[in-house]
Motif scaffolding. Structure first.
Motif, short mmCIF file in Angstrom:
data_model
loop_
_atom_site.label_atom_id
_atom_site.label_comp_id
_atom_site.label_asym_id
_atom_site.label_seq_id
_atom_site.Cartn_x
_atom_site.Cartn_y
_atom_site.Cartn_z
N ASP A 342 0.81 -1.22 0.00
CA ASP A 342 0.00 0.00 0.00
C ASP A 342 0.85 1.27 0.00
O ASP A 342 0.52 2.27 0.65
N CYS A 343 1.94 1.26 -0.74
CA CYS A 343 2.76 2.47 -0.82
C CYS A 343 2.10 3.48 -1.76
O CYS A 343 1.35 3.11 -2.67
N ASP A 344 2.40 4.74 -1.54
CA ASP A 344 1.89 5.82 -2.39
C ASP A 344 3.01 6.22 -3.35
O ASP A 344 3.84 7.07 -3.03
N GLN A 345 3.02 5.62 -4.54
CA GLN A 345 4.10 5.88 -5.47
C GLN A 345 4.13 7.33 -5.93
O GLN A 345 5.19 7.84 -6.32
N ASP A 346 2.99 8.01 -5.90
CA ASP A 346 2.95 9.39 -6.35
C ASP A 346 3.76 10.32 -5.45
O ASP A 346 4.07 11.44 -5.84
N ALA A 347 4.09 9.85 -4.26
CA ALA A 347 4.81 10.69 -3.30
C ALA A 347 6.31 10.74 -3.57
O ALA A 347 7.01 11.53 -2.93
N TYR A 348 6.79 9.92 -4.50
CA TYR A 348 8.23 9.77 -4.69
C TYR A 348 8.61 10.00 -6.14
O TYR A 348 7.80 9.83 -7.05
N VAL A 349 9.87 10.35 -6.32
CA VAL A 349 10.41 10.52 -7.67
C VAL A 349 10.75 9.15 -8.24
O VAL A 349 11.55 8.40 -7.66
N ALA A 350 10.14 8.81 -9.36
CA ALA A 350 10.35 7.49 -9.97
C ALA A 350 11.67 7.47 -10.75
O ALA A 350 12.16 8.50 -11.21
N PRO A 351 12.25 6.30 -10.90
CA PRO A 351 13.49 6.19 -11.68
C PRO A 351 13.25 6.41 -13.16
O PRO A 351 12.13 6.24 -13.66
N ILE A 352 14.29 6.75 -13.86
CA ILE A 352 14.21 6.89 -15.32
C ILE A 352 14.51 5.58 -16.03
O ILE A 352 14.24 5.43 -17.21
N ALA A 353 15.09 4.63 -15.31
CA ALA A 353 15.37 3.32 -15.88
C ALA A 353 15.42 2.29 -14.76
O ALA A 353 15.83 2.60 -13.64
N GLU A 354 14.98 1.10 -15.06
CA GLU A 354 15.08 -0.01 -14.11
C GLU A 354 15.26 -1.30 -14.89
O GLU A 354 15.00 -1.34 -16.10
N TYR A 355 15.72 -2.33 -14.22
CA TYR A 355 15.72 -3.66 -14.82
C TYR A 355 15.51 -4.69 -13.73
O TYR A 355 15.91 -4.48 -12.57
N PRO A 356 14.87 -5.80 -14.06
CA PRO A 356 14.57 -6.81 -13.05
C PRO A 356 15.76 -7.72 -12.81
O PRO A 356 16.72 -7.76 -13.58
N HIS A 357 15.69 -8.50 -11.75
CA HIS A 357 16.80 -9.37 -11.39
C HIS A 357 16.95 -10.57 -12.31
O HIS A 357 17.92 -11.31 -12.19
N GLU A 358 16.05 -10.74 -13.24
CA GLU A 358 16.29 -11.72 -14.31
C GLU A 358 17.44 -11.26 -15.21
O GLU A 358 18.05 -12.06 -15.92
N GLN A 359 17.73 -9.97 -15.20
CA GLN A 359 18.78 -9.41 -16.05
C GLN A 359 20.03 -9.01 -15.28
O GLN A 359 20.97 -8.47 -15.85
N GLY A 360 20.05 -9.24 -13.99
CA GLY A 360 21.21 -8.88 -13.20
C GLY A 360 20.85 -8.82 -11.73
O GLY A 360 19.76 -9.21 -11.32
N CYS A 361 21.77 -8.32 -10.91
CA CYS A 361 21.49 -8.28 -9.48
C CYS A 361 21.97 -7.02 -8.80
O CYS A 361 21.58 -6.77 -7.66
N SER A 362 22.80 -6.20 -9.46
CA SER A 362 23.40 -5.08 -8.75
C SER A 362 23.90 -4.05 -9.75
O SER A 362 24.86 -4.29 -10.48
N VAL A 363 23.26 -2.87 -9.77
CA VAL A 363 23.57 -1.87 -10.78
C VAL A 363 24.86 -1.13 -10.42
O VAL A 363 25.12 -0.81 -9.26
N THR A 364 25.66 -0.88 -11.44
CA THR A 364 26.86 -0.04 -11.31
C THR A 364 26.62 1.22 -12.13
O THR A 364 26.65 1.19 -13.36
N GLY A 365 26.34 2.32 -11.44
CA GLY A 365 26.11 3.58 -12.13
C GLY A 365 27.37 4.05 -12.84
O GLY A 365 28.49 3.77 -12.40
N GLY A 366 27.17 4.78 -13.94
CA GLY A 366 28.30 5.21 -14.74
C GLY A 366 28.33 6.70 -14.98
O GLY A 366 28.10 7.50 -14.08
N PHE A 367 28.59 7.08 -16.24
CA PHE A 367 28.77 8.47 -16.62
C PHE A 367 28.07 8.76 -17.93
O PHE A 367 27.85 7.87 -18.76
N VAL A 368 27.77 10.05 -18.15
CA VAL A 368 27.34 10.53 -19.45
C VAL A 368 28.59 10.72 -20.30
O VAL A 368 29.53 11.41 -19.91
N TYR A 369 28.58 10.09 -21.48
CA TYR A 369 29.78 10.11 -22.32
C TYR A 369 29.95 11.47 -23.00
O TYR A 369 29.02 11.99 -23.62
N GLN A 370 31.15 12.03 -22.87
CA GLN A 370 31.46 13.33 -23.47
C GLN A 370 32.71 13.29 -24.34
O GLN A 370 33.20 14.33 -24.77
N GLY A 371 33.21 12.09 -24.62
CA GLY A 371 34.48 11.97 -25.33
C GLY A 371 34.33 12.02 -26.84
O GLY A 371 33.27 12.33 -27.39
#
Length: 442
Positions: A342-371
């Protein structure tokens, strides 16, 4: 069962890295860098990411493959969580491949540059040592060695990152995030000269009690505003049992923002959301489970946060430049989904991307490429999964976020890093190799 977090799986890494041979100090991988195409890009109809927030600038490149959903126009929260969309088939050739730069590291967790035009890279090892890579070779003497004061009995502890002051060439200041012998987080400043930082010069800025050995966060980074940002996990255990990420009187489960050029040992920026009360004045963003790696888009100042998930979902969060005080929802939500009933999702900022654990287990954030190595991907945000080795590219297209698989690998990607020219690197925690991302047609 509690999921493996970004360094929880380093239990495996500790074994794997110990099995590899070591490279003599000062010796490069080879006289000519080795180009390694790790694996073919995937082509599947499995879900890859979601899109949920408004973009703030015109995209700088055309998406290489798509998994799309339309973002909402509300910056603080979404009215409904975006659906996970199936990915289209990727191209026959991956847009990137990996170039081995140097090897012989022991549990490397981060790579960065000093911004001093020296072309040096600095690789952080978990045990408390920072090594310099220059011209493809590891400098024999460590840049910093604080292993005697670093505790790493837990798999998510140790020396986790360093950050060079924007005026490093003038003041020689380098900042570190490490776990001490008591298992608590220490944020310190050291003074360096030439190829060495003096361990005796340490000035402790923050000492933060950690109730458990996991979810330490671990990144220190200077933002485009010149302030130091610090990522802290929710304190550990599983499910944030004391709801620290939502507690504004706790520094845990937050990103902090402090002024290291004022005060003693630091000052609070006037525009921090709780500078005048209502919460800890250091807090910049909250509702985070374990923001292991985050970064700023150098062209816009926008903040991207890779937040490691609990049982089911990994997520990328987004903050438009200068918009502090956002609540990303943990422990009430995990990704776009209720973690608590019964969480109120409207109260929070949603992610711009997600993936389920069928595709992995632990995200490693990176960088915006500028090279310049692959201009068609300039403006793409790269991130990865530690367990599966998948590397994704995320791009903005107006009010929509598009994601694509850039490369499938068999690496344990513990961190990304960027050199002064905007080229991207990554550390493989299991083999101890430092890689550079290059264009597949290079």
């Amino acid at each position: 069962m509690h999921t493996r977090t970004i360094l929880g799986t380093i239990l495996a890494m500790l074994i794997l890295s110990a099995c590899g041979g070591t490279q003599p100090a000062g010796q490069a991988v080879s006289e000519s860098p080795t180009i390694v195409v790790i694996a073919s890009p995937i082509a599947s109809n499995t879900p890859v990411a979601t899109s949920t927030a408004t973009a703030t600038s015109t995209p700088q490149a055309t998406p290489v493959a798509t998994s799309t959903a339309t973002a909402t126009s509300t910056p603080e929260a979404t009215t409904t969580p975006a659906a996970t969309m199936p990915a289209q088939e990727s191209s026959d050739t991956a847009p990137i491949k990996l170039e081995a730069i140097a090897k012989g590291f022991t549990k490397p967790l981060y790579v960065t540059n000093a911004g001093d035009d020296s072309q040096r890279l600095f690789v952080v090892e978990q045990a408390g040592i920072v090594k310099i890579v220059q011209n493809g070779a590891i400098v024999e003497t460590p840049f910093l060695d604080i292993h005697e004061q670093v505790g790493s009995s837990g798999s998510e502890q140790g020396l986790l990152s360093i950050a060079f002051h924007p005026k490093y060439r003038e003041n020689g200041y380098v900042f570190a995030d490490y776990t001490d012998k008591d298992g608590d987080t220490v944020i310190s400043r050291f003074t360096a000269s030439g190829d060495a930082a003096d361990p005796e010069s340490e000035l402790v800025l923050l000492n933060i009690d950690q109730p458990y050995a996991n979810h330490n966060g671990g990144l220190v980074m200077f933002g485009p505003d010149g302030y130091l940002y610090i990522g802290l996990g929710d304190g550990g255990s599983a499910g944030d049992p004391e709801n620290r990420a939502q507690d504004l009187d706790s520094l845990l489960g937050k990103i902090l923002r402090i002024d290291v050029d004022s005060g003693s040992p630091y000052a609070i920026p006037n525009d921090n959301p709780y500078a005048d009360g209502g919460g800890k004045p250091e807090i910049w963003a909250y509702g985070l489970r374990n923001p292991w790696r985050f970064s700023f888009d150098d062209s816009t100042g926008d903040l991207f946060i890779g937040d490691v998930g609990q049982n089911k979902y990994e997520e990328i969060n987004f903050q438009p430049a200068g918009q502090g005080g956002r609540n990303y929802g943990w422990r009430q939500v995990e990704g776009n989904h209720c973690y608590k009933e019964d969480c109120d999702q409207d109260a929070y900022v949603a992610p711009i991307a997600e993936y389920p654990h069928e595709q992995g287990c632990s995200v490693t954030g990176g960088f915006v490429y500028q090279g310049a190595a692959f201009p068609q991907l300039q403006g793409s945000y790269f991130y990865a999964d530690y367990c599966q080795g998948t590397i994704w590219a995320l791009q903005r297209d107006g009010t929509r976020w598009d994601t694509s698989v850039a490369l499938e690998s068999d690496l344990r990607i513990s961190s990304f890093g960027m050199d002064q020219d905007g080229e991207l690197y990554l550390t493989d925690g299991s083999s101890g190799v430092l890689y550079r991302l290059v264009a597949s047609n290079a």
